[in-house]
Structure formats: structure tokens, C-alpha cells
Scaffold this motif. Structure first.
Motif, PDB file in Angstrom:
ATOM      1  N   SER A   1     140.309 -62.502 -53.097  1.00 57.27           N
ATOM      2  CA  SER A   1     138.915 -62.121 -53.370  1.00 57.27           C
ATOM      3  C   SER A   1     138.177 -61.789 -52.077  1.00 57.27           C
ATOM      4  CB  SER A   1     138.197 -63.251 -54.105  1.00 57.27           C
ATOM      5  OG  SER A   1     138.750 -63.436 -55.397  1.00 57.27           O
ATOM      6  N   LEU A   2     138.573 -62.445 -50.991  1.00 60.27           N
ATOM      7  CA  LEU A   2     137.967 -62.126 -49.687  1.00 60.27           C
ATOM      8  C   LEU A   2     138.213 -60.672 -49.317  1.00 60.27           C
ATOM      9  CD1 LEU A   2     138.988 -65.309 -47.645  1.00 60.27           C
ATOM     10  CD2 LEU A   2     136.734 -64.770 -48.561  1.00 60.27           C
ATOM     11  N   PHE A   3     139.430 -60.177 -49.573  1.00 64.76           N
ATOM     12  CA  PHE A   3     139.762 -58.796 -49.241  1.00 64.76           C
ATOM     13  C   PHE A   3     139.032 -57.823 -50.165  1.00 64.76           C
ATOM     14  CE2 PHE A   3     143.158 -61.149 -47.326  1.00 64.76           C
ATOM     15  CZ  PHE A   3     143.438 -60.453 -46.173  1.00 64.76           C
ATOM     16  N   VAL A   4     138.888 -58.221 -51.426  1.00 65.02           N
ATOM     17  CA  VAL A   4     138.155 -57.362 -52.356  1.00 65.02           C
ATOM     18  C   VAL A   4     136.713 -57.197 -51.898  1.00 65.02           C
ATOM     19  CG1 VAL A   4     137.304 -57.146 -54.711  1.00 65.02           C
ATOM     20  CG2 VAL A   4     139.630 -57.954 -54.306  1.00 65.02           C
ATOM     21  N   ARG A   5     136.066 -58.322 -51.566  1.00 61.69           N
ATOM     22  CA  ARG A   5     134.668 -58.263 -51.125  1.00 61.69           C
ATOM     23  C   ARG A   5     134.546 -57.527 -49.802  1.00 61.69           C
ATOM     24  NH1 ARG A   5     134.713 -63.705 -52.826  1.00 61.69           N
ATOM     25  NH2 ARG A   5     134.728 -64.424 -50.664  1.00 61.69           N
ATOM     26  N   PHE A   6     135.505 -57.759 -48.885  1.00 60.46           N
ATOM     27  CA  PHE A   6     135.447 -57.082 -47.586  1.00 60.46           C
ATOM     28  C   PHE A   6     135.598 -55.575 -47.745  1.00 60.46           C
ATOM     29  CE2 PHE A   6     137.774 -55.133 -44.068  1.00 60.46           C
ATOM     30  CZ  PHE A   6     136.872 -55.335 -43.039  1.00 60.46           C
TER      31      PHE A   6
ATOM     32  N   MET B   1     130.844 -62.808 -43.138  1.00 58.80           N
ATOM     33  CA  MET B   1     130.069 -63.116 -41.938  1.00 58.80           C
ATOM     34  C   MET B   1     129.778 -61.860 -41.131  1.00 58.80           C
ATOM     35  SD  MET B   1     131.882 -66.696 -40.752  1.00 58.80           S
ATOM     36  CE  MET B   1     130.811 -66.860 -39.340  1.00 58.80           C
ATOM     37  N   LEU B   2     130.677 -60.872 -41.192  1.00 59.77           N
ATOM     38  CA  LEU B   2     130.430 -59.607 -40.488  1.00 59.77           C
ATOM     39  C   LEU B   2     129.220 -58.902 -41.070  1.00 59.77           C
ATOM     40  CD1 LEU B   2     134.078 -58.227 -40.200  1.00 59.77           C
ATOM     41  CD2 LEU B   2     132.734 -59.283 -38.400  1.00 59.77           C
ATOM     42  N   ALA B   3     129.069 -58.978 -42.384  1.00 63.90           N
ATOM     43  CA  ALA B   3     127.939 -58.315 -43.034  1.00 63.90           C
ATOM     44  C   ALA B   3     126.642 -59.089 -42.840  1.00 63.90           C
ATOM     45  CB  ALA B   3     128.225 -58.151 -44.525  1.00 63.90           C
ATOM     46  N   ASP B   4     126.764 -60.393 -42.582  1.00 63.09           N
ATOM     47  CA  ASP B   4     125.565 -61.225 -42.411  1.00 63.09           C
ATOM     48  C   ASP B   4     125.061 -61.245 -40.977  1.00 63.09           C
ATOM     49  OD1 ASP B   4     125.636 -61.858 -45.072  1.00 63.09           O
ATOM     50  OD2 ASP B   4     126.824 -63.682 -44.787  1.00 63.09           O
ATOM     51  N   THR B   5     125.873 -60.814 -40.027  1.00 63.66           N
ATOM     52  CA  THR B   5     125.461 -60.767 -38.621  1.00 63.66           C
ATOM     53  C   THR B   5     124.754 -59.438 -38.378  1.00 63.66           C
ATOM     54  OG1 THR B   5     127.401 -62.079 -38.024  1.00 63.66           O
ATOM     55  CG2 THR B   5     126.246 -60.961 -36.238  1.00 63.66           C
ATOM     56  N   LYS B   6     123.426 -59.499 -38.224  1.00 65.22           N
ATOM     57  CA  LYS B   6     122.629 -58.274 -38.178  1.00 65.22           C
ATOM     58  C   LYS B   6     121.801 -58.188 -36.898  1.00 65.22           C
ATOM     59  CE  LYS B   6     122.271 -57.913 -43.205  1.00 65.22           C
ATOM     60  NZ  LYS B   6     121.363 -57.760 -44.366  1.00 65.22           N
TER      61      LYS B   6
ATOM     62  N   ILE C   1     120.993 -53.062 -39.330  1.00 64.70           N
ATOM     63  CA  ILE C   1     122.397 -52.770 -39.041  1.00 64.70           C
ATOM     64  C   ILE C   1     123.141 -54.091 -38.859  1.00 64.70           C
ATOM     65  CG2 ILE C   1     123.999 -51.651 -37.455  1.00 64.70           C
ATOM     66  CD1 ILE C   1     121.814 -49.699 -36.741  1.00 64.70           C
ATOM     67  N   SER C   2     124.273 -54.220 -39.543  1.00 66.98           N
ATOM     68  CA  SER C   2     125.098 -55.418 -39.411  1.00 66.98           C
ATOM     69  C   SER C   2     126.290 -55.135 -38.494  1.00 66.98           C
ATOM     70  CB  SER C   2     125.600 -55.871 -40.786  1.00 66.98           C
ATOM     71  OG  SER C   2     126.513 -54.923 -41.313  1.00 66.98           O
ATOM     72  N   LEU C   3     126.999 -56.197 -38.170  1.00 71.35           N
ATOM     73  CA  LEU C   3     128.200 -56.036 -37.341  1.00 71.35           C
ATOM     74  C   LEU C   3     129.245 -55.219 -38.085  1.00 71.35           C
ATOM     75  CD1 LEU C   3     129.668 -56.695 -34.732  1.00 71.35           C
ATOM     76  CD2 LEU C   3     130.363 -58.880 -35.737  1.00 71.35           C
ATOM     77  N   LEU C   4     129.254 -55.321 -39.402  1.00 69.80           N
ATOM     78  CA  LEU C   4     130.196 -54.532 -40.189  1.00 69.80           C
ATOM     79  C   LEU C   4     129.865 -53.045 -40.108  1.00 69.80           C
ATOM     80  CD1 LEU C   4     132.643 -54.678 -42.018  1.00 69.80           C
ATOM     81  CD2 LEU C   4     131.106 -54.958 -43.970  1.00 69.80           C
ATOM     82  N   HIS C   5     128.578 -52.716 -40.086  1.00 74.12           N
ATOM     83  CA  HIS C   5     128.177 -51.312 -39.898  1.00 74.12           C
ATOM     84  C   HIS C   5     128.702 -50.792 -38.559  1.00 74.12           C
ATOM     85  CE1 HIS C   5     125.000 -52.304 -42.954  1.00 74.12           C
ATOM     86  NE2 HIS C   5     125.396 -51.136 -43.388  1.00 74.12           N
ATOM     87  N   TYR C   6     128.580 -51.618 -37.517  1.00 75.33           N
ATOM     88  CA  TYR C   6     129.031 -51.207 -36.186  1.00 75.33           C
ATOM     89  C   TYR C   6     130.543 -51.010 -36.172  1.00 75.33           C
ATOM     90  CZ  TYR C   6     130.038 -51.435 -31.198  1.00 75.33           C
ATOM     91  OH  TYR C   6     130.501 -51.164 -29.958  1.00 75.33           O
ATOM     92  N   ILE C   7     131.273 -51.925 -36.807  1.00 73.29           N
ATOM     93  CA  ILE C   7     132.733 -51.812 -36.838  1.00 73.29           C
ATOM     94  C   ILE C   7     133.148 -50.553 -37.604  1.00 73.29           C
ATOM     95  CG2 ILE C   7     134.830 -52.868 -37.757  1.00 73.29           C
ATOM     96  CD1 ILE C   7     133.585 -55.581 -37.171  1.00 73.29           C
ATOM     97  N   ALA C   8     132.509 -50.301 -38.745  1.00 73.16           N
ATOM     98  CA  ALA C   8     132.845 -49.117 -39.539  1.00 73.16           C
ATOM     99  C   ALA C   8     132.583 -47.833 -38.752  1.00 73.16           C
ATOM    100  CB  ALA C   8     132.044 -49.120 -40.837  1.00 73.16           C
ATOM    101  N   GLU C   9     131.471 -47.798 -38.008  1.00 74.21           N
ATOM    102  CA  GLU C   9     131.160 -46.617 -37.207  1.00 74.21           C
ATOM    103  C   GLU C   9     132.149 -46.454 -36.059  1.00 74.21           C
ATOM    104  OE1 GLU C   9     129.210 -43.156 -36.310  1.00 74.21           O
ATOM    105  OE2 GLU C   9     129.000 -44.449 -38.068  1.00 74.21           O
ATOM    106  N   THR C  10     132.524 -47.564 -35.421  1.00 74.13           N
ATOM    107  CA  THR C  10     133.499 -47.508 -34.328  1.00 74.13           C
ATOM    108  C   THR C  10     134.857 -47.032 -34.821  1.00 74.13           C
ATOM    109  OG1 THR C  10     132.352 -49.327 -33.213  1.00 74.13           O
ATOM    110  CG2 THR C  10     134.597 -48.858 -32.499  1.00 74.13           C
ATOM    111  N   VAL C  11     135.293 -47.544 -35.973  1.00 70.33           N
ATOM    112  CA  VAL C  11     136.571 -47.123 -36.549  1.00 70.33           C
ATOM    113  C   VAL C  11     136.550 -45.620 -36.854  1.00 70.33           C
ATOM    114  CG1 VAL C  11     138.030 -47.314 -38.602  1.00 70.33           C
ATOM    115  CG2 VAL C  11     137.192 -49.369 -37.478  1.00 70.33           C
ATOM    116  N   LYS C  12     135.442 -45.139 -37.407  1.00 68.55           N
ATOM    117  CA  LYS C  12     135.359 -43.714 -37.747  1.00 68.55           C
ATOM    118  C   LYS C  12     135.434 -42.835 -36.512  1.00 68.55           C
ATOM    119  CE  LYS C  12     132.534 -40.313 -40.149  1.00 68.55           C
ATOM    120  NZ  LYS C  12     131.326 -40.067 -40.967  1.00 68.55           N
TER     121      LYS C  12
END
Length: 247
Positions: free
Chosen positions: A126-131, A1-6, A12-23
């Protein structure tokens, strides 16, 4: 769902934002995948199948024990006894490890707010693998986007610098043209002033000559000679007339 929220532009997805914030703010946890080395193996294993297999092994061990008791042949009984003595400890250890795996999996699922009754182990991992794969892809996407932005910024700076150079060149050319025009105007003005000055000198010089001539000789009109001759002729005619009257 993080990758699908754009975002609205779907770039840009929410996952992109989280990855950038973490970095930027929590770089120490960006390598979380190194702590999840065995999730792909865990995702390929079914806990239900393992429990079923262990249960079948237990049943097989019980059958071996019963068979050993029923065997009348001492040699056959000895073979079964030897197999049971060698395998029973392995089965006991396997059962203990299976129980440990069950407890660890149950704790893990409950930690993430789920239940072992509602989700299978292979589905859960599998959820963790995909995430993890999606997160790493998001990091690559962010890096590619950053490089594109830097390239665009450099191109923009280059265009801006070229625009400034072009503008300065145009201004310099314009200033040169204005300087040439001003110089031409100045020269034209000087020429006009010189001409006017010469005209004034000619006019003043001619006027002075006239004034000097008037001082040295009285002014006579151009037709003065003709008027004098007419007057003389008229005087002669008048004299003749007077003579005739006297006669």
C-alpha cells in the motif's frame, strides 16, 4: 513523508522537487510505475490469510486421506481416491508458489530495510500504491505550475511590451511638444530680433536725419523767438529811458 515536507509557503513539497529533478535529469526512470503493474492487487491481499488458507487446505487433504483409509465402501473410497489424486498435485503446486511468494516478499521487504515480522504485505505494498499516486500527482502539479509560470511570463512580457510602447509614445509626444515649444521659442526670438533690428534702423535713421539737419542749419532752441522778442522790447525800453534822461 516526502509529500508532507514542504516549503515555507506550503506550495511545493520535497516530492514535487524529486519529480521535477527526475524529469530534467533522469527521464528514463520517470515511468517506474510501469514496472509496478500489480502493486494494487498485492496491496489487496494478505499474506497471512494466504498462509492460513494453504494450511487449512493441507489439513483438509490429510483428513481426506484418513477418511479414504477408513471408508469400507469401495465406491466411496474410489471417489475420495480420485479427488485426492486430482487435488494433491494442485495443492503441492500451491504450496510451492506460496513458498516462492514468501521468499520474494521477504527479499523485497529486506531490500527496503524492513522485516516481514514488522510489516504486513498488504501494508507494505500500500505504501507503493500511495507513493506512485502521489508521485504522478506531483508531476501533474509541476506541469500545471510550469504552465502558470509560462502564462505569467507571457503576461509579464506583454505588460512590459505595452509599457515600452506607452513609454515610447509618451517620449514621442514629449519630443513633439518640445519640438513645438522650441519652434515657438525660435519664432519668438526671430520676431524680437526683427523688432529690435527695425527699432535700431528707425533710431539710426532719425539720428542721421538730425545730424544732417545740424549740418545744414544751426541748431535753435524752441524758445529762441520768444527770447529775441524780449530782448528787442528791453532794448526799446532802455532807449526810451535814455531819451528821458537826456531831456
Amino acid at each position: 513523508m516526502l509529500a508532507d515536507t514542504k516549503t515555507a509557503d506550503r506550495k511545493i513539497s520535497l516530492l514535487h522537487y524529486i519529480a521535477e529533478t527526475v524529469k530534467q535529469k533522469f527521464p528514463e526512470i520517470s515511468t517506474f510505475d510501469s514496472d509496478l503493474r500489480f502493486i494494487e492487487k498485492a496491496a489487496s491481499v494478505s499474506m497471512e490469510n494466504i498462509l492460513t488458507d494453504v494450511h487449512e487446505l493441507e489439513k483438509g487433504m490429510d483428513l481426506c486421506k484418513k477418511e479414504m483409509q477408513l471408508r469400507r465402501d469401495a465406491r466411496d473410497a474410489a471417489v475420495l481416491k480420485d479427488f485426492i489424486s486430482n487435488s494433491e498435485d494442485k495443492l503441492r503446486k500451491l504450496k510451492s508458489e506460496t513458498k516462492t511468494a514468501q521468499d520474494a516478499y521477504s527479499d523485497c521487504v529486506e531490500y527496503f530495510g524492513d522485516s516481514t515480522r514488522s510489516i504486513a504485505a498488504n501494508t507494505f505494498f500500500s505504501l507503493f500504491v500511495r507513493f506512485t499516486k502521489a508521485y504522478k500527482q506531483a508531476e501533474l502539479d509541476n506541469e500545471a505550475r510550469r504552465r502558470q509560470q509560462e502564462a505569467a511570463a507571457r503576461e509579464s512580457e506583454k505588460i512590459a511590451a505595452e509599457s515600452v510602447i506607452k513609454k515610447n509614445s509618451l517620449n514621442s509626444r514629449k519630443n513633439n511638444q518640445e519640438a513645438v515649444i522650441n519652434e515657438l521659442k525660435s519664432k519668438t526670438k526671430q520676431v524680437k530680433e526683427t523688432r529690435l533690428l527695425k527699432q535700431d534702423e528707425v533710431y539710426n535713421g532719425a539720428l542721421e536725419d538730425i545730424l544732417l539737419g545740424l549740418k545744414s542749419e544751426p541748431y535753435r532752441r524752441a524758445d529762441a523767438v520768444r527770447r529775441s522778442q524780449r530782448r528787442r522790447q528791453e532794448n526799446i525800453r532802455l532807449s526810451h529811458t535814455m531819451d528821458e534822461l537826456d531831456f
